[in-house]
Design a protein around this motif. Structure first.
Motif, PDB file in Angstrom:
ATOM      1  N   VAL A 395      10.829  -3.476   9.399  1.00 44.83           N
ATOM      2  CA  VAL A 395      10.030  -2.596   8.553  1.00 44.83           C
ATOM      3  C   VAL A 395      10.821  -2.332   7.280  1.00 44.83           C
ATOM      4  CG1 VAL A 395       8.849  -0.386   8.374  1.00 44.83           C
ATOM      5  CG2 VAL A 395       9.037  -1.524  10.599  1.00 44.83           C
ATOM      6  N   LYS A 396      10.268  -2.788   6.166  1.00 38.13           N
ATOM      7  CA  LYS A 396      10.912  -2.572   4.860  1.00 38.13           C
ATOM      8  C   LYS A 396       9.955  -1.715   4.051  1.00 38.13           C
ATOM      9  CE  LYS A 396      13.037  -7.122   5.271  1.00 38.13           C
ATOM     10  NZ  LYS A 396      13.160  -8.488   4.710  1.00 38.13           N
ATOM     11  N   LEU A 397      10.294  -0.437   3.950  1.00 42.34           N
ATOM     12  CA  LEU A 397       9.296   0.512   3.479  1.00 42.34           C
ATOM     13  C   LEU A 397       9.616   1.095   2.111  1.00 42.34           C
ATOM     14  CD1 LEU A 397      10.327   3.729   3.905  1.00 42.34           C
ATOM     15  CD2 LEU A 397      10.086   3.060   6.288  1.00 42.34           C
ATOM     16  N   ALA A 398       8.551   1.580   1.477  1.00 42.90           N
ATOM     17  CA  ALA A 398       8.654   2.253   0.186  1.00 42.90           C
ATOM     18  C   ALA A 398       7.742   3.464   0.195  1.00 42.90           C
ATOM     19  CB  ALA A 398       8.267   1.313  -0.945  1.00 42.90           C
ATOM     20  N   PHE A 399       8.086   4.453  -0.614  1.00 44.63           N
ATOM     21  CA  PHE A 399       7.269   5.654  -0.779  1.00 44.63           C
ATOM     22  C   PHE A 399       6.680   5.668  -2.178  1.00 44.63           C
ATOM     23  CE2 PHE A 399       8.582   7.314   3.170  1.00 44.63           C
ATOM     24  CZ  PHE A 399       7.887   8.494   3.420  1.00 44.63           C
ATOM     25  N   ILE A 400       5.373   5.834  -2.259  1.00 49.03           N
ATOM     26  CA  ILE A 400       4.701   6.131  -3.525  1.00 49.03           C
ATOM     27  C   ILE A 400       4.288   7.590  -3.449  1.00 49.03           C
ATOM     28  CG2 ILE A 400       2.743   5.624  -5.018  1.00 49.03           C
ATOM     29  CD1 ILE A 400       2.745   2.798  -3.982  1.00 49.03           C
ATOM     30  N   GLY A 401       5.015   8.432  -4.192  1.00 53.47           N
ATOM     31  CA  GLY A 401       4.843   9.876  -4.058  1.00 53.47           C
ATOM     32  C   GLY A 401       5.799  10.416  -3.019  1.00 53.47           C
ATOM     33  N   ALA A 402       6.517  11.463  -3.380  1.00 47.59           N
ATOM     34  CA  ALA A 402       7.462  12.059  -2.427  1.00 47.59           C
ATOM     35  C   ALA A 402       7.673  13.518  -2.804  1.00 47.59           C
ATOM     36  CB  ALA A 402       8.787  11.297  -2.432  1.00 47.59           C
ATOM     37  N   PHE A 674       3.969   5.192  14.135  1.00 47.27           N
ATOM     38  CA  PHE A 674       3.518   4.251  13.113  1.00 47.27           C
ATOM     39  C   PHE A 674       4.545   3.144  12.897  1.00 47.27           C
ATOM     40  CE2 PHE A 674       3.606   3.111   8.535  1.00 47.27           C
ATOM     41  CZ  PHE A 674       2.400   2.416   8.481  1.00 47.27           C
ATOM     42  N   LEU A 675       5.808   3.518  12.756  1.00 44.93           N
ATOM     43  CA  LEU A 675       6.849   2.517  12.525  1.00 44.93           C
ATOM     44  C   LEU A 675       6.990   1.580  13.720  1.00 44.93           C
ATOM     45  CD1 LEU A 675       9.588   4.714  10.787  1.00 44.93           C
ATOM     46  CD2 LEU A 675       7.955   3.156   9.720  1.00 44.93           C
ATOM     47  N   GLN A 676       6.856   2.127  14.930  1.00 48.86           N
ATOM     48  CA  GLN A 676       6.941   1.295  16.124  1.00 48.86           C
ATOM     49  C   GLN A 676       5.801   0.279  16.164  1.00 48.86           C
ATOM     50  OE1 GLN A 676       7.027   3.517  19.787  1.00 48.86           O
ATOM     51  NE2 GLN A 676       6.677   1.712  21.053  1.00 48.86           N
ATOM     52  N   ALA A 677       4.613   0.726  15.782  1.00 42.98           N
ATOM     53  CA  ALA A 677       3.466  -0.182  15.782  1.00 42.98           C
ATOM     54  C   ALA A 677       3.662  -1.319  14.781  1.00 42.98           C
ATOM     55  CB  ALA A 677       2.192   0.595  15.458  1.00 42.98           C
ATOM     56  N   VAL A 678       4.235  -0.997  13.610  1.00 38.44           N
ATOM     57  CA  VAL A 678       4.505  -2.034  12.611  1.00 38.44           C
ATOM     58  C   VAL A 678       5.566  -3.002  13.127  1.00 38.44           C
ATOM     59  CG1 VAL A 678       5.400  -2.474  10.292  1.00 38.44           C
ATOM     60  CG2 VAL A 678       3.816  -0.573  10.675  1.00 38.44           C
ATOM     61  N   GLN A 679       6.619  -2.456  13.736  1.00 39.79           N
ATOM     62  CA  GLN A 679       7.699  -3.299  14.249  1.00 39.79           C
ATOM     63  C   GLN A 679       7.215  -4.266  15.316  1.00 39.79           C
ATOM     64  OE1 GLN A 679      10.428   0.313  14.831  1.00 39.79           O
ATOM     65  NE2 GLN A 679      11.876  -1.378  14.746  1.00 39.79           N
ATOM     66  N   GLU A 680       6.402  -3.763  16.238  1.00 37.04           N
ATOM     67  CA  GLU A 680       6.025  -4.549  17.402  1.00 37.04           C
ATOM     68  C   GLU A 680       4.742  -5.334  17.205  1.00 37.04           C
ATOM     69  OE1 GLU A 680       5.852  -1.717  20.538  1.00 37.04           O
ATOM     70  OE2 GLU A 680       8.027  -1.334  20.535  1.00 37.04           O
ATOM     71  N   GLY A 681       4.074  -5.105  16.049  1.00 42.26           N
ATOM     72  CA  GLY A 681       2.806  -5.784  15.837  1.00 42.26           C
ATOM     73  C   GLY A 681       1.732  -5.308  16.785  1.00 42.26           C
ATOM     74  N   ALA A 682       1.869  -4.086  17.276  1.00 41.00           N
ATOM     75  CA  ALA A 682       0.921  -3.544  18.250  1.00 41.00           C
ATOM     76  C   ALA A 682      -0.342  -3.054  17.544  1.00 41.00           C
ATOM     77  CB  ALA A 682       1.577  -2.394  19.009  1.00 41.00           C
ATOM     78  N   HIS A 683      -1.327  -2.629  18.359  1.00 38.83           N
ATOM     79  CA  HIS A 683      -2.540  -2.087  17.769  1.00 38.83           C
ATOM     80  C   HIS A 683      -2.227  -0.753  17.090  1.00 38.83           C
ATOM     81  CE1 HIS A 683      -2.537   0.618  21.179  1.00 38.83           C
ATOM     82  NE2 HIS A 683      -2.652  -0.400  22.023  1.00 38.83           N
ATOM     83  N   PRO A 684      -3.057  -0.309  16.154  1.00 41.04           N
ATOM     84  CA  PRO A 684      -2.771   0.921  15.402  1.00 41.04           C
ATOM     85  C   PRO A 684      -2.652   2.133  16.320  1.00 41.04           C
ATOM     86  CG  PRO A 684      -4.538  -0.327  14.369  1.00 41.04           C
ATOM     87  CD  PRO A 684      -4.291  -0.962  15.708  1.00 41.04           C
ATOM     88  N   VAL A 685      -1.832   3.066  15.914  1.00 44.83           N
ATOM     89  CA  VAL A 685      -1.661   4.297  16.688  1.00 44.83           C
ATOM     90  C   VAL A 685      -2.934   5.128  16.642  1.00 44.83           C
ATOM     91  CG1 VAL A 685      -0.266   6.381  16.943  1.00 44.83           C
ATOM     92  CG2 VAL A 685       0.799   4.257  16.191  1.00 44.83           C
ATOM     93  N   ILE A 686      -3.569   5.189  15.477  1.00 40.11           N
ATOM     94  CA  ILE A 686      -4.894   5.792  15.349  1.00 40.11           C
ATOM     95  C   ILE A 686      -5.834   4.688  14.900  1.00 40.11           C
ATOM     96  CG2 ILE A 686      -6.310   7.549  14.238  1.00 40.11           C
ATOM     97  CD1 ILE A 686      -3.842   9.156  13.671  1.00 40.11           C
ATOM     98  N   ALA A 687      -6.884   4.452  15.654  1.00 42.31           N
ATOM     99  CA  ALA A 687      -7.818   3.400  15.286  1.00 42.31           C
ATOM    100  C   ALA A 687      -8.457   3.721  13.942  1.00 42.31           C
ATOM    101  CB  ALA A 687      -8.895   3.262  16.356  1.00 42.31           C
ATOM    102  N   PRO A 688      -8.581   2.751  13.059  1.00 40.57           N
ATOM    103  CA  PRO A 688      -9.195   3.002  11.748  1.00 40.57           C
ATOM    104  C   PRO A 688     -10.577   3.645  11.849  1.00 40.57           C
ATOM    105  CG  PRO A 688      -8.159   0.849  11.767  1.00 40.57           C
ATOM    106  CD  PRO A 688      -8.092   1.367  13.182  1.00 40.57           C
TER     107      PRO A 688
END
Length: 761
Positions: A395-402, A674-688
């Motif tokens: 996971v290589k992340l960036a923040f837009i707004g902080a 959220f980060l775990q889901a991105v790392q593992e390629g799992a389904h979303p933590v909250i379904a869209p």
């Protein structure tokens, strides 16, 4: 670019490299040539920052009370984060400058690149090489204007507004108490308008300077028989008006003004002085009129005027803050007033800390202190590197707004020593915030261009924590750029934006889209949900939201969406998750409000499985009451959550109680999931589909309030999700091209997959 900043904690003042500020549609980007140090206002800020912690507390008792209130409601962890965030921030200094326009926002029509302008405004016209200023807080100048004089713009407008409040006429008299920069400018303009001007100060240097340049007469306040001397100057009647431009904690300025003003005269408070005046001269003997002067003039602190650029009609508001600036600049340029003598010292930007040391220590006499900028070299908008790049990372992340929320609840919950998560970039509205966040939370660089993030192949995950009006745009751009997206609530502000997001997401469902609905992740909520297994259930969520100021951006439909869209979506998501079923019908009623803010309302929701929920969102309650209170009834059990610190369960013969030391609304588990889901390629933590449903309910609630009827979410405009095979082996929402769901399948397939709940994380 370089900017002067100061830390509140230590008082440390530095000139440092930061990213350029953002250019919003209503702003212009200006390269400063000169900026003015307001010795009175800014020296107070610097002194407070350099004081001890006890000294800071004495200077800001209201903020101390706020800290105590946060400690009481949220516990020590959040209190510590809030204090550190404030104390360690880089605070910009300065609010008056002049320079050349180098870029303009899309909504600005009457200013062009290359124009010379004078700028105003705290947080805008700072001591920085580049500033971003709203159109109504800058004025165009003639090509030959002297920018070293034009940088007095803000103080000139403040002085002029005070004169307008005094309502003086040709041949009348006015006393000015306080002969610093603001007082000298006031006296200059009074004399230019044909008003007899008398000056008073406690500093001999200021008095002597005023006597030579701008006053008909001037005295030290300690002069014996001063009131009698002023009476003699006005044929015994007293001055027609008194303008107080001093900054003092003493009552002497306001009371002395009462002594020297004529009967039925006017006293105008421009400087920061207490107004607990003696009653005898003001009421009994003279019937004096005390007026307050609002900074630069009409438009100040008005979001519509300052940030959106919506001017007041000249026929009804002759002198706005922008027109005051224009009038001042015309006086300077035409030489009707000569302010050249006011600049006693000029420093290069790099030497700015020395200028403040001189001002605070009063090591030598001074009046106007101007900072000069090197404009001989080209400036290039580029990243500011904070630390060397770190290889690897899933996971290589960036923040837009902080901003405040992100620094308190999102950034602290990023893993600190996880090699799989790498903090790459930060971009915020201001360069100072970007730089401090990057340093504090270990990001590699900070920037001012979205392409440095969205078009960067070394970044795959973007957190969006900007103001509400930009959420949809950034979500769409980030999804199109192939990024995983976490966006703070709300997802969007309009049904049209929601439709656009859904269309884009349909083409990139292998990417994660998450909204910061953190309350479903709170440990007490997870425990309550695990106890109530059977549905339908009945739920009540009371939010003692409290009032926010009338001009706050959150009220603004265009900027914040209003509080139902901006905040109530949180509670809609919580109820949807708690019962595990999609909303099908909404009825809302709001308390009468002349401003139609709808921030005191009841919203009733019917769910597909027969569950019912009511959100009681109130802005008119007492702050002594807990903010959030949840009751859930089902399976012969009643559960109560209070402020996400305390859980009560009533079932059988023995109640159950659990209390936390710190309030926990689930942000840590939300970010981790959220980060775990991105790392593992799992389904979303909250379904869209659940995310989209929360927005639809809020839109339906506003429609229900407007039309005074219940809104079915399967009537076309909003829909009940239709369940069908979906990614990750779960059942997912399918909606036809018209937005209409197949409601015939809802009754038998209304449930949200329980394996997707936070309880399984």
């Amino acid at each position: 670019m370089e900017q002067l900043t100061q830390k509140l904690k230590s008082g440390e003042m530095t000139v440092q490299a930061v990213p350029w500020p953002q250019v919003t549609p209503e702003n212009v980007l200006v390269r400063n040539h000169f900026s003015l140090v307001s010795a009175g206002t800014e020296s107070s800020t610097v002194k407070a920052a350099r004081a001890s912690l006890i000294g800071k507390a004495r200077e800001r008792p209201q903020q101390v009370r706020q800290v105590v209130d946060v400690l009481r409601k949220q516990g020590p962890v959040q209190t510590y984060r809030a204090v550190i965030k404030k104390m360690e921030a880089y605070s910009p200094l300065g609010y008056s400058s002049a320079g050349e326009v180098i870029a303009v926002g899309g909504a600005v029509r009457d200013v062009s690149v290359g124009d010379r302008v004078a700028c105003a405004g705290a947080m805008y016209a700072n001591h920085a090489e580049i500033v971003s200023v709203p159109r109504n807080l800058c004025v165009k100048l003639p090509e030959e204007a002297k920018l070293e004089l034009a940088c007095y713009n803000t103080l000139g407008a403040i002085a002029l507004q005070g004169i307008r409040q005094a309502d003086l006429h040709l041949g009348e008299s006015c006393a000015v108490i306080g002969l610093g920069l603001l007082g000298q400018l006031t006296c200059l303009m009074l004399r230019a308008s044909g008003v007899r001007t008398l000056g008073i100060d406690i500093d001999d240097f200021a008095v002597e300077t005023a006597q030579r340049h701008c006053c008909d007469a001037a005295w030290n306040r300690t002069t014996a028989g001063l009131a009698e001397r002023i009476a003699a100057e006005t044929n015994g009647s007293g001055v027609d008006a008194v303008i107080i431009t001093a900054g003092s904690r003493s009552l002497d300025p306001i009371n002395f003004a009462g002594q020297i003003a004529r009967k039925k005269g006017r006293v105008v408070a421009v400087g920061a002085v207490p107004t607990g005046f003696a009653r005898e001269p003001y009421w009994y003997k003279k019937e004096l009129e005390l007026r307050m002067s609002c900074s630069y003039g009409p438009g100040r602190y008005d979001l519509e005027y300052e940030e959106k650029g919506r001017d007041y009609p000249l026929a009804y508001v002759r002198w706005t803050e922008n027109r005051n600036m224009q009038a001042f600049q015309e006086l300077v340029h035409s030489l009707r007033i000569d302010i050249g003598y006011l600049t006693s010292h000029t420093f290069a930007l790099d030497d700015a800390p020395k200028a403040y040391d001189m001002i605070v220590n009063r090591s030598e006499p001074f009046l106007g202190v101007v900072l000069a900028y090197d404009v001989s070299t080209a400036l290039e908008e580029q990243r500011v590197v904070v630390r060397p790049p770190r290889p690897g990372g899933t996971v290589k992340l960036a923040f837009i707004g902080a901003g405040s929320y992100a620094q308190s609840h999102l950034l602290p919950n990023l893993p600190k020593h996880d090699g799989d998560v790498v903090n790459k970039a930060v971009m915020t509205q201001t360069g100072t915030t970007s730089k401090r966040v990057a340093e504090r939370f270990g990001f590699e660089f900070c920037c001012s261009r979205t392409e440095d993030i969205l078009h960067n192949d070394d970044i795959n995950t973007v957190f969006i924590a900007t103001r509400h009006d930009s959420h949809a745009q950034y979500v769409i751009e980030a999804l199109k750029a192939g990024k995983h997206v976490f966006v703070e609530k709300p997802l969007c502000l309009t049904p049209e934006e929601l439709g656009d997001i859904e269309q884009v997401y349909d083409r990139c469902r292998d990417q994660h889209l998450m909204v910061g609905f953190n309350r479903r992740f709170a440990p007490l909520a997870v425990e309550l949900k695990s106890r109530i297994q059977q549905t339908p259930m009945s739920m009540m969520y009371r939010v003692n939201a409290g009032a926010i100021p009338e001009g706050a951006w959150a009220h603004d439909v265009e900027l914040g969406g209003g509080r139902i869209i901006g905040e109530v979506c949180h509670f809609v998501d919580f109820l949807t998750w708690m019962c595990g079923s999609f909303p099908t019908e909404v009825h809302a009623a709001a308390m009468r409000d002349p401003h139609a803010r709808h921030d005191t309302a009841n919203i009733s929701i019917v769910f597909a499985d027969g569950s019912i929920g009511t959100i009681c969102y109130y802005a008119n309650g007492s702050t002594m009451l807990s903010k959030e209170y949840v009751e859930v009834y089902g399976s012969g059990l009643t559960g109560i959550i209070t402020d996400f610190k305390e859980l009560h369960l009533y079932a059988g013969s023995k109640p159950y109680r659990r209390k936390l030391l710190n309030q926990d609304k689930g942000q840590a588990r939300m970010v981790a999931g959220f980060l775990q889901a991105v790392q593992e390629g799992a389904h979303p933590v909250i379904a869209p589909e659940e995310i989209f449903a929360a927005s639809r309910v809020c839109f339906a609630a506003l429609e229900s309030i407007k039309n005074r009827r219940s809104i079915r979410l399967d009537d076309g405009d909003a829909c009940v999700p239709r369940v069908g095979p979906g990614a990750g082996g779960r059942e997912t929402c399918e909606v036809s091209a018209t937005g209409r769901a197949d409601s015939s399948r809802v009754a038998s397939a209304h449930r949200i997959d329980p394996t997707r709940s936070v309880g399984s994380l």
